[in-house]
Scaffold this motif. Structure first.
Motif, PDB file in Angstrom:
ATOM      1  N   PRO A 491       0.824  -1.447  -0.090  1.00  0.00           N
ATOM      2  CA  PRO A 491       0.014  -0.053  -0.033  1.00  0.00           C
ATOM      3  C   PRO A 491       0.785   1.444   0.056  1.00  0.00           C
ATOM      4  O   PRO A 491       2.037   1.223   0.166  1.00  0.00           O
ATOM      5  N   LEU A 492       0.193   2.485  -0.404  1.00  0.00           N
ATOM      6  CA  LEU A 492       0.579   3.642  -0.239  1.00  0.00           C
ATOM      7  C   LEU A 492       2.151   3.795  -0.947  1.00  0.00           C
ATOM      8  O   LEU A 492       3.033   4.172  -0.483  1.00  0.00           O
ATOM      9  N   GLN A 493       2.314   3.276  -2.076  1.00  0.00           N
ATOM     10  CA  GLN A 493       3.668   3.163  -3.026  1.00  0.00           C
ATOM     11  C   GLN A 493       3.650   4.734  -3.490  1.00  0.00           C
ATOM     12  O   GLN A 493       4.728   5.254  -3.265  1.00  0.00           O
ATOM     13  N   VAL A 494       2.677   5.492  -3.893  1.00  0.00           N
ATOM     14  CA  VAL A 494       2.857   6.636  -4.625  1.00  0.00           C
ATOM     15  C   VAL A 494       1.628   7.644  -4.118  1.00  0.00           C
ATOM     16  O   VAL A 494       0.396   7.225  -4.117  1.00  0.00           O
ATOM     17  N   LEU A 495       2.120   8.767  -3.110  1.00  0.00           N
ATOM     18  CA  LEU A 495       1.332   9.692  -2.449  1.00  0.00           C
ATOM     19  C   LEU A 495       1.350  10.883  -3.020  1.00  0.00           C
ATOM     20  O   LEU A 495       2.367  11.232  -3.786  1.00  0.00           O
ATOM     21  N   PHE A 496       0.175  11.706  -3.032  1.00  0.00           N
ATOM     22  CA  PHE A 496       0.240  13.042  -3.687  1.00  0.00           C
ATOM     23  C   PHE A 496      -0.220  14.073  -2.686  1.00  0.00           C
ATOM     24  O   PHE A 496      -1.072  13.937  -1.863  1.00  0.00           O
ATOM     25  N   ALA A 497       0.658  15.198  -2.740  1.00  0.00           N
ATOM     26  CA  ALA A 497       0.583  16.051  -1.823  1.00  0.00           C
ATOM     27  C   ALA A 497       0.606  17.558  -2.958  1.00  0.00           C
ATOM     28  O   ALA A 497       1.132  17.605  -3.883  1.00  0.00           O
ATOM     29  N   GLY A 498       0.299  18.603  -1.899  1.00  0.00           N
ATOM     30  CA  GLY A 498       0.256  20.174  -2.687  1.00  0.00           C
ATOM     31  C   GLY A 498      -0.919  20.797  -2.556  1.00  0.00           C
ATOM     32  O   GLY A 498      -1.930  20.088  -2.568  1.00  0.00           O
ATOM     33  N   GLU A 499      -0.996  22.037  -3.047  1.00  0.00           N
ATOM     34  CA  GLU A 499      -2.270  22.702  -2.755  1.00  0.00           C
ATOM     35  C   GLU A 499      -3.388  22.266  -3.541  1.00  0.00           C
ATOM     36  O   GLU A 499      -4.520  22.343  -3.405  1.00  0.00           O
ATOM     37  N   ALA A 500      -3.140  21.784  -4.850  1.00  0.00           N
ATOM     38  CA  ALA A 500      -4.177  21.116  -5.757  1.00  0.00           C
ATOM     39  C   ALA A 500      -4.690  19.825  -5.238  1.00  0.00           C
ATOM     40  O   ALA A 500      -5.804  19.526  -5.948  1.00  0.00           O
ATOM     41  N   ARG A 503      -9.090  19.826  -1.017  1.00  0.00           N
ATOM     42  CA  ARG A 503     -10.573  20.154  -1.676  1.00  0.00           C
ATOM     43  C   ARG A 503     -10.775  21.452  -1.228  1.00  0.00           C
ATOM     44  O   ARG A 503     -11.545  22.222  -1.988  1.00  0.00           O
ATOM     45  N   LYS A 504     -10.804  21.732   0.227  1.00  0.00           N
ATOM     46  CA  LYS A 504     -11.122  23.122   0.809  1.00  0.00           C
ATOM     47  C   LYS A 504     -10.283  24.265   0.531  1.00  0.00           C
ATOM     48  O   LYS A 504     -10.791  25.330   0.458  1.00  0.00           O
ATOM     49  N   TYR A 505      -9.113  24.069   0.488  1.00  0.00           N
ATOM     50  CA  TYR A 505      -7.962  24.992   0.727  1.00  0.00           C
ATOM     51  C   TYR A 505      -7.280  25.051  -0.662  1.00  0.00           C
ATOM     52  O   TYR A 505      -5.959  25.485  -0.287  1.00  0.00           O
ATOM     53  N   TYR A 506      -7.412  24.646  -1.735  1.00  0.00           N
ATOM     54  CA  TYR A 506      -6.667  24.717  -2.868  1.00  0.00           C
ATOM     55  C   TYR A 506      -6.265  26.068  -2.954  1.00  0.00           C
ATOM     56  O   TYR A 506      -7.044  27.005  -2.803  1.00  0.00           O
ATOM     57  N   SER A 507      -4.922  26.289  -3.701  1.00  0.00           N
ATOM     58  CA  SER A 507      -4.531  27.630  -4.146  1.00  0.00           C
ATOM     59  C   SER A 507      -3.813  28.191  -2.925  1.00  0.00           C
ATOM     60  O   SER A 507      -3.300  29.426  -3.111  1.00  0.00           O
ATOM     61  N   THR A 508      -3.928  27.756  -1.905  1.00  0.00           N
ATOM     62  CA  THR A 508      -3.434  28.503  -0.593  1.00  0.00           C
ATOM     63  C   THR A 508      -2.314  27.690  -0.054  1.00  0.00           C
ATOM     64  O   THR A 508      -1.979  26.726  -0.376  1.00  0.00           O
ATOM     65  N   THR A 509      -1.283  28.439   0.692  1.00  0.00           N
ATOM     66  CA  THR A 509      -0.141  28.001   1.484  1.00  0.00           C
ATOM     67  C   THR A 509      -0.627  27.140   2.276  1.00  0.00           C
ATOM     68  O   THR A 509       0.036  26.128   2.599  1.00  0.00           O
ATOM     69  N   HIS A 510      -1.647  27.391   3.240  1.00  0.00           N
ATOM     70  CA  HIS A 510      -2.267  26.588   4.273  1.00  0.00           C
ATOM     71  C   HIS A 510      -2.755  25.108   3.865  1.00  0.00           C
ATOM     72  O   HIS A 510      -2.666  24.145   4.258  1.00  0.00           O
ATOM     73  N   ALA A 512      -1.428  23.756   1.036  1.00  0.00           N
ATOM     74  CA  ALA A 512      -0.104  23.289   0.613  1.00  0.00           C
ATOM     75  C   ALA A 512       0.447  22.127   1.936  1.00  0.00           C
ATOM     76  O   ALA A 512       0.685  21.087   1.874  1.00  0.00           O
ATOM     77  N   LEU A 513       0.349  23.143   2.895  1.00  0.00           N
ATOM     78  CA  LEU A 513       1.013  22.532   4.177  1.00  0.00           C
ATOM     79  C   LEU A 513       0.216  21.613   4.619  1.00  0.00           C
ATOM     80  O   LEU A 513       0.865  20.453   5.002  1.00  0.00           O
ATOM     81  N   LEU A 514      -1.036  21.704   4.794  1.00  0.00           N
ATOM     82  CA  LEU A 514      -1.892  20.646   5.569  1.00  0.00           C
ATOM     83  C   LEU A 514      -1.952  19.387   4.535  1.00  0.00           C
ATOM     84  O   LEU A 514      -2.049  18.370   5.148  1.00  0.00           O
ATOM     85  N   SER A 515      -1.786  19.672   3.199  1.00  0.00           N
ATOM     86  CA  SER A 515      -1.627  18.376   2.267  1.00  0.00           C
ATOM     87  C   SER A 515      -0.352  17.631   2.588  1.00  0.00           C
ATOM     88  O   SER A 515      -0.496  16.461   2.642  1.00  0.00           O
ATOM     89  N   GLY A 516       0.633  18.413   2.916  1.00  0.00           N
ATOM     90  CA  GLY A 516       1.984  17.540   3.406  1.00  0.00           C
ATOM     91  C   GLY A 516       1.810  16.800   4.529  1.00  0.00           C
ATOM     92  O   GLY A 516       2.259  15.615   4.509  1.00  0.00           O
ATOM     93  N   GLN A 517       1.082  17.279   5.474  1.00  0.00           N
ATOM     94  CA  GLN A 517       0.850  16.799   6.993  1.00  0.00           C
ATOM     95  C   GLN A 517       0.077  15.683   6.564  1.00  0.00           C
ATOM     96  O   GLN A 517       0.255  14.375   7.223  1.00  0.00           O
ATOM     97  N   ARG A 518      -0.956  15.782   5.860  1.00  0.00           N
ATOM     98  CA  ARG A 518      -1.980  14.810   5.579  1.00  0.00           C
ATOM     99  C   ARG A 518      -1.164  13.474   5.022  1.00  0.00           C
ATOM    100  O   ARG A 518      -1.447  12.208   5.314  1.00  0.00           O
TER     101      ARG A 518
END
Length: 540
Positions: A491-500, A503-510, A512-518
């Motif tokens: 499982p979890l071989q390829v994971l994706f993060a980044g502002e895009a 779902r709720k905070y796309y386009s923002t710095t927060h 991006a940061l939250l997606s990385g933590q996720r």
């Protein structure tokens, strides 16, 4: 190099072997922007030690790029902390003293419009005349009333009429035009001015949304983007300070700059990894244990991994996903990448020896009177400059000197990027002379500008929900590979993060940061029983 694919009958499970031997999982993070650094910081803090970060460019920060200008800092990329209450970027900045010198002019509690906050926006026509303040306020109230209507389709489940073509731009233009034309008190001249202002407001909105045109932004999804309550803030010392804080505890051995990735091989069997190891010319006496992922770099080096976390921008994924992944991405993920939108919003900084604008002027907004009936804001190449919507005054002058920041987006921003500094400075000077009516405005003594669209490692500013896409596409983009229905594969071989991918905070710095933590938390949860790590939940 052949593609790597594990059959559904395979019992070759490197992850199970890793857990059995209690070895540290090998994790590769691609990208050292906000998302990549947040991922790495969270993993290291939770006991993961075999982490490698690959950054294609020669610096960290991604779409955060602060440049020194004398004693001050200018932001070519991220500028604002959007909202304070519960925003992890705000709390990071506040806890580390980055907001101590933020002035009132650098805070905004309302819906921000680029830099303009205090003072008065000067709406100038291409005939060199200023539109009266009361007329601007009257139109602004009308526009904001219709803007609120655009939020209702998603938030209240309101059905979208066919005439709008599910487009924010088309809907806004139609509704505002009807209201203007039905006003019994306005003269024909006033109506024309308001119709021209509508086009200028839509250009500003496009810059804020980083869309080529608001016609491309989905009306039914527009209201899903969520605003965090509280004031918006500028960091006087530069947004790069947030990057520095995230990176300060990441060992230098972890971070590799100027290391672009050519291909990500995933779902690899032990036979595949043996072949990759041979091609990578590893010391055969120190052959690494099999791994389901191999990251092939442009310089020929191959890194074997149990997990790879990709934080590349949506623009990079659009350009490269067909060749970046082997095997290729599942069709639904590839379609999500295709359907979601990203465009370029660029800044043009002009420095003057003395201000030619009045002390109360916070921005110069360009209103083209001949665009009152314009249906499309796509311009011929030679008229790219018409997409420059405004120049904002940077406050306070004690910090920034006499500096203006211009805004341009879409294909016209890419055309601007192709011009040299001298050409852009001349065109901007002529525009300022034309719209203010002041032919004595000198050329700026310095110009600085961003070029996010032509940067091969960025390819755009930030994402938006394009007509035909939805939040489900954002979630599909964020879903790790292989999909969980394939239970035999690690499982979890390829994971994706980044502002895009938020779902709720796309386009923002927060976002991006939250997606990385996720994504870091996905791995923490997977391994927590292996070496006792506890999940660090995101702040929102």
């Amino acid at each position: 190099m052949q593609s790597c694919e594990i059959s559904s009958d395979s019992t070759d499970d490197p992850l199970s072997s890793a857990l059995h031997r209690h070895r540290q999982p090998r994790i590769v993070v691609i990208g050292a922007g906000l998302a990549g650094l947040a991922t790495t910081k969270t993993l290291l803090e939770n006991g993961f030690t075999n982490v490698t970060v690959l950054e294609a460019s020669d610096r960290i920060g991604g779409r955060v790029q602060s440049i020194q200008h004398g004693k001050t800092t200018l932001e070519l990329g991220a500028t604002w902390i959007h909202g304070a209450n519960g925003n992890p970027i705000y709390h990071l900045a506040e806890d580390n003293g980055l907001l101590e010198h933020t002035t009132e002019e650098e805070r905004s509690v309302g819906r921000i419009s680029l830099y303009a906050k205090n003072g008065v926006a000067h709406y100038q026509t291409n005939n060199g005349k200023r539109i009266p303040k009361d007329l601007v306020e009257e139109f602004s109230d009308l526009y904001n009333e219709v803007y609120e209507l655009t939020q209702e389709f998603f938030q209240n489940g309101k059905p979208v009429g066919a005439e709008s073509q599910n487009s924010v731009g088309i809907f806004t233009r139609d509704v505002v035009r009807k209201k203007i034309m039905l006003d019994p008190y306005d003269s024909e001249g006033t109506k024309k001015l308001k119709l021209s202002m509508l086009q200028q407001y839509l250009k500003v909105e496009s810059c804020e949304s980083s869309s080529p045109s608001m016609d491309e932004v989905s009306l039914s999804e527009f209201g899903e983007w969520t605003e965090i309550p509280g004031a918006h803030h500028v960091i006087p010392a530069g947004f790069i300070k947030v990057i520095d804080i995230l990176a300060q505890d990441i060992p230098s051995r972890v971070l590799h700059l100027s290391k672009p990735v050519r291909r990500i091989h995933w779902n690899c069997s032990s036979h595949d990894t043996d072949e990759i190891v041979d091609q990578a010319d590893h010391n055969q006496d120190q052959r690494p244990s099999p791994s389901p992922v191999c990251v092939e770099c442009e310089d020929g080096e191959c890194l074997l991994a149990d997990h790879v976390i990709i934080t590349a921008s949506l623009g990079v994924l659009k350009k490269a996903h067909e060749t970046l992944f082997s095997p290729g991405l599942p069709l639904d993920k590839a379609q999500a990448i295709q359907k979601l939108g990203i465009s370029t919003t660029d800044k043009i900084f002009l420095e003057f020896a003395e201000p030619f604008w009045s002390p109360e002027c916070n921005s110069i907004q360009f209103v083209w009177e001949d665009e009152a009936q314009l249906e499309s804001q796509a311009y011929p190449e030679e008229l790219w400059y018409r997409k420059i919507c405004s120049f904002d005054v940077l406050y306070p002058p004690e910090r920034y000197g006499h500096m203006l920041s211009g805004w341009i987006c879409g294909e016209e921003a890419l055309l601007m990027e192709k011009c040299d500094d001298e050409t852009v400075a001349e065109i901007c000077t002529e525009l300022l002379r034309q719209f203010t009516g002041n032919q004595n405005i000198p050329k700026p003594r310095r110009i600085m500008r961003s070029s996010w669209g032509s940067n091969p490692y960025i390819r755009g500013s930030y994402s938006f929900t394009r007509v035909g896409s939805s939040g489900r596409d954002v979630e599909k983009l964020a879903e790790p590979l292989p999909y969980i229905k394939n239970t035999k594969a690690p499982p979890l071989q390829v994971l994706f993060a980044g502002e895009a991918t938020h779902r709720k905070y796309y386009s923002t710095t927060h976002g991006a940061l939250l997606s990385g933590q996720r994504e870091a938390n996905r791995l923490i949860e997977l391994y927590q029983y292996s070496f006792g790590a506890e999940t660090t939940e995101p702040n929102i």
